[in-house]
Design an enzyme around this catalytic site. Sequence first.
Site, PDB file in Angstrom:
ATOM      1  N   LEU A   1       0.842  -1.192   0.000  1.00 37.60           N
ATOM      2  CA  LEU A   1       0.000   0.000   0.000  1.00 37.60           C
ATOM      3  C   LEU A   1       0.879   1.244   0.000  1.00 37.60           C
ATOM      4  O   LEU A   1       1.762   1.371   0.853  1.00 37.60           O
ATOM      5  CB  LEU A   1      -0.905   0.031   1.231  1.00 37.60           C
ATOM      6  CG  LEU A   1      -1.883  -1.132   1.422  1.00 37.60           C
ATOM      7  CD1 LEU A   1      -2.727  -0.902   2.675  1.00 37.60           C
ATOM      8  CD2 LEU A   1      -2.781  -1.309   0.204  1.00 37.60           C
TER       9      LEU A   1
ATOM     10  N   ASP B   1      -4.021  -2.633  18.929  1.00 37.96           N
ATOM     11  CA  ASP B   1      -2.748  -1.897  18.987  1.00 37.96           C
ATOM     12  C   ASP B   1      -2.924  -0.607  18.195  1.00 37.96           C
ATOM     13  O   ASP B   1      -2.163  -0.294  17.282  1.00 37.96           O
ATOM     14  CB  ASP B   1      -1.618  -2.750  18.412  1.00 37.96           C
ATOM     15  CG  ASP B   1      -0.232  -2.226  18.796  1.00 37.96           C
ATOM     16  OD1 ASP B   1      -0.161  -1.239  19.554  1.00 37.96           O
ATOM     17  OD2 ASP B   1       0.773  -2.780  18.320  1.00 37.96           O
TER      18      ASP B   1
END
Length: 286
Positions: free
Chosen positions: A94, A194
Amino acid sequence: MWKTVNEHISQAINLDFKHTYKRQLQSTNTDKLFQLTDGTHNYLIKVALKSELERLESESIGLKLLAQNSYFKIPNCIVTGANIEFSFIVLEWLVLDKQPHATWHDMGKSLANMHHKHDQAMFGFDVDNYLATTVQPNRWHKKWDVFYAEERIGWQLQLLAEKGINFVEPERLINATKEQLHSHQVEPSLLHGDFWRGNMGFLKAEPTVFNPACYYGDREVDIAMSELFAPLPSDFYTAYDQHYPLSPNYEKRKLIYQLYPILNHANIFAGHYLTEAKQHIEKLLS
């Protein structure tokens, strides 16, 4: 090793893949990161020791779950594998926006939408996974206060004790955690686990998250994590609260929820995080 990676990618995409370009990327932990391409297909490769394969496989499980249950753009996991020495995970490459994007409002809305689904009746996860490189136990519990006190705080204290580090009598802090969370009414939400600035970004203005440590728990855990190391822009919190307002007394619970990642940093990095953990515990028990 790269022959093994090429073979695994070839099998996964059902095409003959042989990389023509490879470059190592900067990494914030012990994993080595690489970009790999054959000119047509572009991948991010995360490489660890063979003994770390289970951790990388748990990352794959988390990514797929987020892709199925959120509006975030999630990188596809192509394949995981290992050879005699190393393990690896192959992810979709990405190209994130270079500058922080103005649409933090969309990040907040996307997280609120994911948290608003309450498909699970209990707290935990089907498998244990990892927060960074630390095992994260996820045994199912009916009560949130018991889950968080034992599977999160108690576990981290146990890991520290095994290293000869004892900030507090474990049962004292575990019981104090249960007491402070006992009256808090919680419906289990899927958590990223997270959720801090280093594990998110924008892809052509579309919010994306990665490096999950998923389980079903109190949604406030993700919010508290986002405020700990590098708080997000105010637009994020405004949008989240518009779509799913936080419960009363969140600011008190935030201290409890931020203790878990602080203890985890103390376990992994030691140094000043040991002092920070000790001070945080003292504040909670005062």
